[in-house]
Design a protein around this motif. Structure first.
Motif, PDB file in Angstrom:
ATOM      1  N   GLU A 121       0.850  -1.272  -0.198  1.00 49.10           N
ATOM      2  CA  GLU A 121       0.079   0.073  -0.022  1.00 49.10           C
ATOM      3  C   GLU A 121       0.965   1.063   0.014  1.00 49.10           C
ATOM      4  O   GLU A 121       0.512   2.244  -0.578  1.00 49.10           O
ATOM      5  CB  GLU A 121      -0.968  -0.143   1.134  1.00 49.10           C
ATOM      6  CG  GLU A 121      -1.924  -1.128   1.116  1.00 49.10           C
ATOM      7  CD  GLU A 121      -2.810  -0.905  -0.303  1.00 49.10           C
ATOM      8  OE1 GLU A 121      -3.281   0.164  -0.746  1.00 49.10           O
ATOM      9  OE2 GLU A 121      -3.014  -2.024  -0.960  1.00 49.10           O
ATOM     10  N   GLU A 122       1.921   1.096   0.833  1.00 51.16           N
ATOM     11  CA  GLU A 122       2.751   2.482   0.969  1.00 51.16           C
ATOM     12  C   GLU A 122       3.438   2.429  -0.464  1.00 51.16           C
ATOM     13  O   GLU A 122       3.686   3.635  -1.006  1.00 51.16           O
ATOM     14  CB  GLU A 122       3.943   2.072   1.667  1.00 51.16           C
ATOM     15  CG  GLU A 122       4.824   3.485   1.870  1.00 51.16           C
ATOM     16  CD  GLU A 122       5.446   3.656   3.506  1.00 51.16           C
ATOM     17  OE1 GLU A 122       4.436   3.761   4.160  1.00 51.16           O
ATOM     18  OE2 GLU A 122       6.661   3.716   3.584  1.00 51.16           O
ATOM     19  N   GLU A 123       3.913   1.534  -1.275  1.00 47.25           N
ATOM     20  CA  GLU A 123       4.417   1.445  -2.820  1.00 47.25           C
ATOM     21  C   GLU A 123       3.156   2.215  -3.692  1.00 47.25           C
ATOM     22  O   GLU A 123       3.667   2.907  -4.526  1.00 47.25           O
ATOM     23  CB  GLU A 123       4.685   0.215  -3.097  1.00 47.25           C
ATOM     24  CG  GLU A 123       5.839  -0.359  -2.403  1.00 47.25           C
ATOM     25  CD  GLU A 123       7.196   0.108  -2.662  1.00 47.25           C
ATOM     26  OE1 GLU A 123       7.559   0.343  -3.793  1.00 47.25           O
ATOM     27  OE2 GLU A 123       7.732   0.275  -1.501  1.00 47.25           O
ATOM     28  N   ARG A 124       2.127   1.704  -3.408  1.00 41.07           N
ATOM     29  CA  ARG A 124       0.802   2.404  -4.038  1.00 41.07           C
ATOM     30  C   ARG A 124       0.979   3.983  -3.875  1.00 41.07           C
ATOM     31  O   ARG A 124       1.014   4.810  -5.056  1.00 41.07           O
ATOM     32  CB  ARG A 124      -0.292   1.847  -3.744  1.00 41.07           C
ATOM     33  CG  ARG A 124      -1.624   2.129  -4.708  1.00 41.07           C
ATOM     34  CD  ARG A 124      -2.608   1.978  -4.253  1.00 41.07           C
ATOM     35  NE  ARG A 124      -2.889   0.448  -3.724  1.00 41.07           N
ATOM     36  CZ  ARG A 124      -3.297  -0.444  -4.591  1.00 41.07           C
ATOM     37  NH1 ARG A 124      -3.475  -0.335  -5.893  1.00 41.07           N
ATOM     38  NH2 ARG A 124      -3.208  -1.637  -4.185  1.00 41.07           N
ATOM     39  N   ARG A 125       0.840   4.337  -2.652  1.00 41.05           N
ATOM     40  CA  ARG A 125       0.961   5.792  -2.276  1.00 41.05           C
ATOM     41  C   ARG A 125       2.148   6.465  -2.906  1.00 41.05           C
ATOM     42  O   ARG A 125       2.100   7.555  -3.658  1.00 41.05           O
ATOM     43  CB  ARG A 125       0.995   6.232  -0.766  1.00 41.05           C
ATOM     44  CG  ARG A 125      -0.492   5.562  -0.531  1.00 41.05           C
ATOM     45  CD  ARG A 125      -0.525   6.243   0.925  1.00 41.05           C
ATOM     46  NE  ARG A 125       0.500   5.347   2.131  1.00 41.05           N
ATOM     47  CZ  ARG A 125       0.369   4.438   2.730  1.00 41.05           C
ATOM     48  NH1 ARG A 125      -0.843   3.710   2.739  1.00 41.05           N
ATOM     49  NH2 ARG A 125       1.036   3.861   3.588  1.00 41.05           N
ATOM     50  N   LEU A 126       3.252   5.772  -3.105  1.00 42.66           N
ATOM     51  CA  LEU A 126       4.519   6.290  -3.874  1.00 42.66           C
ATOM     52  C   LEU A 126       4.098   6.607  -5.297  1.00 42.66           C
ATOM     53  O   LEU A 126       4.635   7.696  -5.689  1.00 42.66           O
ATOM     54  CB  LEU A 126       5.583   5.265  -3.605  1.00 42.66           C
ATOM     55  CG  LEU A 126       6.954   5.594  -3.220  1.00 42.66           C
ATOM     56  CD1 LEU A 126       7.105   6.871  -2.288  1.00 42.66           C
ATOM     57  CD2 LEU A 126       7.674   4.374  -2.159  1.00 42.66           C
ATOM     58  N   LEU A 127       3.769   5.687  -6.017  1.00 44.78           N
ATOM     59  CA  LEU A 127       3.450   5.985  -7.347  1.00 44.78           C
ATOM     60  C   LEU A 127       2.493   7.075  -7.472  1.00 44.78           C
ATOM     61  O   LEU A 127       2.318   7.880  -8.274  1.00 44.78           O
ATOM     62  CB  LEU A 127       2.772   4.672  -7.884  1.00 44.78           C
ATOM     63  CG  LEU A 127       2.385   4.666  -9.439  1.00 44.78           C
ATOM     64  CD1 LEU A 127       3.435   5.256  -9.960  1.00 44.78           C
ATOM     65  CD2 LEU A 127       1.893   3.425  -9.925  1.00 44.78           C
ATOM     66  N   TYR A 128       1.255   7.180  -6.497  1.00 42.02           N
ATOM     67  CA  TYR A 128       0.517   8.379  -6.478  1.00 42.02           C
ATOM     68  C   TYR A 128       1.097   9.579  -6.369  1.00 42.02           C
ATOM     69  O   TYR A 128       0.799  10.485  -6.970  1.00 42.02           O
ATOM     70  CB  TYR A 128      -0.483   7.775  -5.354  1.00 42.02           C
ATOM     71  CG  TYR A 128      -1.666   8.972  -5.131  1.00 42.02           C
ATOM     72  CD1 TYR A 128      -2.825   8.810  -5.915  1.00 42.02           C
ATOM     73  CD2 TYR A 128      -1.514  10.071  -4.201  1.00 42.02           C
ATOM     74  CE1 TYR A 128      -3.693   9.772  -5.756  1.00 42.02           C
ATOM     75  CE2 TYR A 128      -2.287  10.880  -4.083  1.00 42.02           C
ATOM     76  CZ  TYR A 128      -3.669  10.961  -4.953  1.00 42.02           C
ATOM     77  OH  TYR A 128      -4.624  11.737  -4.635  1.00 42.02           O
ATOM     78  N   VAL A 129       1.921   9.668  -5.377  1.00 44.06           N
ATOM     79  CA  VAL A 129       2.864  10.743  -5.205  1.00 44.06           C
ATOM     80  C   VAL A 129       3.546  11.202  -6.591  1.00 44.06           C
ATOM     81  O   VAL A 129       3.595  12.474  -7.023  1.00 44.06           O
ATOM     82  CB  VAL A 129       3.780  10.752  -4.107  1.00 44.06           C
ATOM     83  CG1 VAL A 129       4.627  12.058  -4.132  1.00 44.06           C
ATOM     84  CG2 VAL A 129       3.112  10.652  -2.644  1.00 44.06           C
ATOM     85  N   ALA A 130       4.129  10.345  -7.348  1.00 40.85           N
ATOM     86  CA  ALA A 130       4.937  10.415  -8.341  1.00 40.85           C
ATOM     87  C   ALA A 130       3.868  11.004  -9.394  1.00 40.85           C
ATOM     88  O   ALA A 130       4.334  12.053 -10.128  1.00 40.85           O
ATOM     89  CB  ALA A 130       5.742   9.222  -9.071  1.00 40.85           C
ATOM     90  N   MET A 131       2.784  10.410  -9.753  1.00 38.86           N
ATOM     91  CA  MET A 131       2.023  10.952 -10.623  1.00 38.86           C
ATOM     92  C   MET A 131       1.476  12.013 -10.501  1.00 38.86           C
ATOM     93  O   MET A 131       1.264  13.056 -11.495  1.00 38.86           O
ATOM     94  CB  MET A 131       0.859   9.641 -10.843  1.00 38.86           C
ATOM     95  CG  MET A 131       1.273   8.476 -11.438  1.00 38.86           C
ATOM     96  SD  MET A 131       0.171   7.219 -11.338  1.00 38.86           S
ATOM     97  CE  MET A 131      -1.058   7.629 -12.440  1.00 38.86           C
ATOM     98  N   THR A 132       1.181  12.307  -9.322  1.00 36.34           N
ATOM     99  CA  THR A 132       0.541  13.972  -9.113  1.00 36.34           C
ATOM    100  C   THR A 132       1.536  14.987  -9.098  1.00 36.34           C
ATOM    101  O   THR A 132       1.186  16.247  -8.644  1.00 36.34           O
ATOM    102  CB  THR A 132      -0.229  13.710  -7.644  1.00 36.34           C
ATOM    103  OG1 THR A 132       0.822  13.335  -6.751  1.00 36.34           O
ATOM    104  CG2 THR A 132      -1.610  12.880  -7.714  1.00 36.34           C
ATOM    105  N   ARG A 133       2.798  14.751  -9.329  1.00 37.27           N
ATOM    106  CA  ARG A 133       3.861  15.848  -9.510  1.00 37.27           C
ATOM    107  C   ARG A 133       3.553  16.439 -10.831  1.00 37.27           C
ATOM    108  O   ARG A 133       4.034  17.504 -11.109  1.00 37.27           O
ATOM    109  CB  ARG A 133       5.295  15.367  -9.386  1.00 37.27           C
ATOM    110  CG  ARG A 133       5.757  14.460  -8.197  1.00 37.27           C
ATOM    111  CD  ARG A 133       5.434  15.338  -6.913  1.00 37.27           C
ATOM    112  NE  ARG A 133       4.214  14.866  -6.285  1.00 37.27           N
ATOM    113  CZ  ARG A 133       3.599  15.635  -5.634  1.00 37.27           C
ATOM    114  NH1 ARG A 133       3.879  16.896  -5.096  1.00 37.27           N
ATOM    115  NH2 ARG A 133       2.453  15.206  -5.022  1.00 37.27           N
ATOM    116  N   ALA A 134       2.801  15.883 -11.881  1.00 40.38           N
ATOM    117  CA  ALA A 134       2.989  16.366 -13.244  1.00 40.38           C
ATOM    118  C   ALA A 134       1.814  17.408 -13.255  1.00 40.38           C
ATOM    119  O   ALA A 134       0.791  17.192 -12.749  1.00 40.38           O
ATOM    120  CB  ALA A 134       2.608  15.243 -13.950  1.00 40.38           C
ATOM    121  N   LYS A 135       2.166  18.529 -14.078  1.00 38.51           N
ATOM    122  CA  LYS A 135       1.386  19.503 -14.300  1.00 38.51           C
ATOM    123  C   LYS A 135       0.439  19.218 -15.686  1.00 38.51           C
ATOM    124  O   LYS A 135      -0.580  19.217 -15.894  1.00 38.51           O
ATOM    125  CB  LYS A 135       1.897  20.828 -14.383  1.00 38.51           C
ATOM    126  CG  LYS A 135       2.485  21.416 -13.303  1.00 38.51           C
ATOM    127  CD  LYS A 135       2.871  22.910 -13.472  1.00 38.51           C
ATOM    128  CE  LYS A 135       3.979  23.460 -12.521  1.00 38.51           C
ATOM    129  NZ  LYS A 135       4.484  24.560 -13.055  1.00 38.51           N
TER     130      LYS A 135
END
Length: 681
Positions: free
Chosen positions: A576-590
């Motif tokens: 689940e933490e890895e999933r949040r990590l990907l979530y963080v990565a994706m939401t960096r993009a404008k």
DNA sequence: CTGCCTTAGATTTTT
DNA sequence: TCTAAGGCAG
């Protein structure tokens, strides 16, 4: 312009605690900066504001933005990570805690060495008991400190089969504790514990320092940190915390999302405000992030909506292998730069682990594309940097046993054992230079003996109080540089690194300031010294990318074992933490997001290496794939004009205009110089 | 007992 | 490439 929700946060009166639940890209930092400005406008003293963040990078970002907004010449004095603020306060009050203000800060490898040193003292050689291995031992200790649980409870969770040796472990940990006191040193956990201890001293009014406290990334705080905050505003209650449970990525350090829930329990009168409108990304990018979050095992309902409207669909780019991945990323970045005029500064490549970017760094070097890398190895972790710092540390704190050990082990013929004995001698002596001059050194060290003692006399002799930092560094370098060929495989690279640090070190007013900044502050300016230009690409671990944003974001290594990381695959909680990590990565993009999935992975073996099939990341589910555009053309330039333009532009920025720019068909295959010196603790 | 050389095995994230 | 660990020499 702020929206009504944001305005409410900014104008919230200081007399009640405020909890802000802020989704990714909802203008969190902007709001914090505005709130600080508002507080100051209402008469708050900037010197009594405490702004805390979790990572060095976020602290730096916040400090700069507040300084710009308030037009301050000197940034806020109390804006930093929990650890850096703790260090600053502990220095001021060290004597009350029975320490001297020159205490050393031990990094992970120092504390590991000292803990193992304690282990060897306590446990006789043929161990009678079955004890945990080194790595487990260290993680038990660290988890205990970070979660404030008893040894029994931690053993129960991490290593139940070692419950029987709890008493031996307790003795080892106790010895480690006394060793730290004897060395006048704090490890990272001690900085937080020491701060809490200080606040709980009855003679000190715990809230006497700060009128107002603001904390960023609250979902990543651990129990000690939340206790510190509780003490800090025992009476005035002027605290604002900002967080997002979807972005909790530090559970491995004892951080707990539950802190957000507990916050409402600890401060019953809390006001809870939400920021929900996303100003960062296009709806397409948020659709992808929402699809990912929708499959999380648990979590609050969360649908980000874009204020910005529609844009380009994010893509999944399937690559042959990791080299192909690196080439495609380089191509996409060059193309964006040339065709779409997206500055390198507005682009980033994100990855789970810092070694994922190895091939990409080589390609970028080949193509002369300037970049800065964040995360992974820190400057103070590199062996030659630690060597250099050890000389400064013993001068600052002559009891620093680990630093002495390091210095003495550099002498030829002196290994860990005799270095330990000599280090104890030096650390306990009133005049270390005389104690070591009287000690016998092995024959092999004869040639070094003279210069070594000269250096010590310079540092510890009569004139040491007037010794300028610059002169001290010169003296250290004069002794240390000739040792490099003996110590390391690639001395030239180390020498360069050492000189860069020495040059960068001149910015600091004092030895202590330099040490603190490197151990707990932002070291990126020292770490990436060659890149003075504004125009550089960002490479970053996802952890270090939190709080940042770029117009174009590339996320690497969407494979099982890559993201999610291989070590996390066994436990659901970790997944689940890895999933949040990907979530963080994706939401960096404008405006532009590409995920990369290599089909093969290079595996080392006796002959060299071979390729193995890599499975796609489990996060690439049908629901997620449905919102991603797929495949398409690979990133090569589609027309000769673009290629020509790319050359022109890259040539202008490149250090050496004659060197070739981007065209991997024609790129020279000679290996470029390593991006940075190699690691060795 | 200590140091040094060779070889096998590994390789997260942060302060 | 780096680290730990095991064998050998001083």
């Amino acid at each position: 312009m702020l929206n009504p929700q944001q305005q409410a946060v900014v104008e919230h009166p200081g007399n009640r605690p405020l909890l802000v639940i802020a989704g990714a890209g909802t203008g969190k930092t902007t709001v914090m900066v505005h709130r600080v400005a508002e507080l100051v406008a209402r008469g708050a003293d900037p010197h009594r504001l405490l702004l805390l963040t979790f990572t060095r990078r976020a602290a730096e970002e916040l400090r700069c933005r507040v300084a710009a907004k308030l037009k301050l010449d000197v940034p806020l004095p109390w804006c930093g990570t929990f650890h850096s603020v703790a260090a600053k306060l502990l220095r001021r009050f060290a004597t009350r805690l029975g320490r001297s203000p020159g205490f050393s800060i031990l990094d992970e490898s120092d504390s590991r060495d000292l803990l193992l040193h304690g282990l060897k003292e306590i446990i006789s050689k043929p161990a009678q008991e079955d004890l945990p291995g080194k790595a487990l031992l260290i993680s038990i200790h660290s988890y205990m400190a970070n979660t404030q649980q008893s040894l029994e409870d931690v053993l129960d969770q991490l290593a139940p089969r070692f419950a029987g040796v709890a008493e031996s472990l307790r003795a080892v940990f106790e010895r480690y504790r006394t060793l730290k006191i004897e060395a006048n040193a704090y490890d990272y956990d001690d900085l937080l514990l020491g701060w809490l201890d200080l606040l709980r001293r009855p003679e000190l009014k715990s809230d006497a320092f700060f009128d107002c406290i603001m904390v960023d990334e609250y979902q990543d705080t651990n129990i000690i940190q939340s206790n510190i905050l509780l003490e800090l505003c025992k009476t005035h209650r002027n605290i604002t915390v900002v967080g997002d449970d979807a972005q909790a990525i530090y559970a491995f350090r004892g951080a707990s999302v539950e802190n957000i829930l507990n916050f409402e329990r600890q401060f019953p009168e809390v006001i809870r405000l939400k920021l929900e409108e996303n100003y960062r990304s296009t709806q397409e990018i948020l659709d992808a992030a929402n699809a990912l979050w929708g499959e999380a095992a648990r979590g609050f309902q969360k649908e980000l909506t874009a204020a910005k409207g529609a844009g380009v669909r994010p893509r999944l780019d399937v690559c042959r292998d990791e080299w192909d991945q690196a080439e495609k990323i380089v191509a996409a970045i060059s193309e964006a730069w040339v065709r779409d005029h997206v500055p390198l500064r507005e682009q980033a490549v994100l990855f789970r682990a810092s070694n994922h970017s190895f091939r990409l760094e080589m390609k970028l070097n080949e193509c002369r594309i300037p970049f800065k890398k964040y995360g992974g190895q820190r400057l103070a972790d590199m062996a030659h940097a630690k060597d250099l710092l050890a000389f400064l540390r013993v001068h600052e704190n002559p009891k620093d046993l680990p630093a002495w050990q390091r210095i003495l082990a550099m002498l030829p013929g002196v290994g860990p054992a005799s270095a330990g004995k000599l280090a104890t001698l030096a650390a306990n002596a009133l005049l270390p230079h005389e104690a070591l001059a009287a000690a016998s050194l092995p024959k092999k060290a004869a040639a070094c003996r003279g210069p070594f003692l000269d250096l010590l006399r310079t540092q510890f002799g009569d004139s040491n109080n007037t010794l300028e930092l610059k002169d001290e560094l010169d003296a250290i370098l004069a002794y240390y540089e000739p040792l490099l060929p003996e110590l390391y495989d690639f001395p030239e690279i180390r020498r360069e690194g050492v000189r860069e640090i020495a040059t960068a070190a001149l910015k600091f007013k004092s030895r202590r300031e330099l040490l603190d900044e490197l151990m707990t502050g932002d070291d990126s300016a020292v770490r990436n010294p060659a890149r003075e230009s504004d125009e550089f690409l960002t490479l970053s671990t996802i952890h270090s990318a939190k709080g940042c944003e770029w117009r174009r974001v590339h996320v690497m290594q969407l494979t099982e074992g890559g993201l999610p990381n291989g070590a996390a695959a066994k436990e659901d909680r970790k997944i689940e933490e890895e999933r949040r990590l990907l979530y963080v990565a994706m939401t960096r993009a404008k405006e532009w997001l590409t995920l990369y999935q290599p089909l093969q992975r290079e595996v080392k073996d006796q002959q060299g290496s071979h390729h193995e099939r890599a499975l796609p990341s489990r996060f690439l589910t049908p629901a997620v794939l449905a919102v991603l555009g797929g495949g398409g053309r690979d990133g090569r330039f589609s027309n000769p004009d673009a290629r020509q333009a790319a050359r022109a532009k890259l040539a202008a920025a490149a250090a050496d205009p004659d060197e070739l720019i981007y065209d991997y068909d024609e790129a020279p295959r000679r290996p470029p110089p390593p991006a940075r010196p190699f690691r060795r603790y």
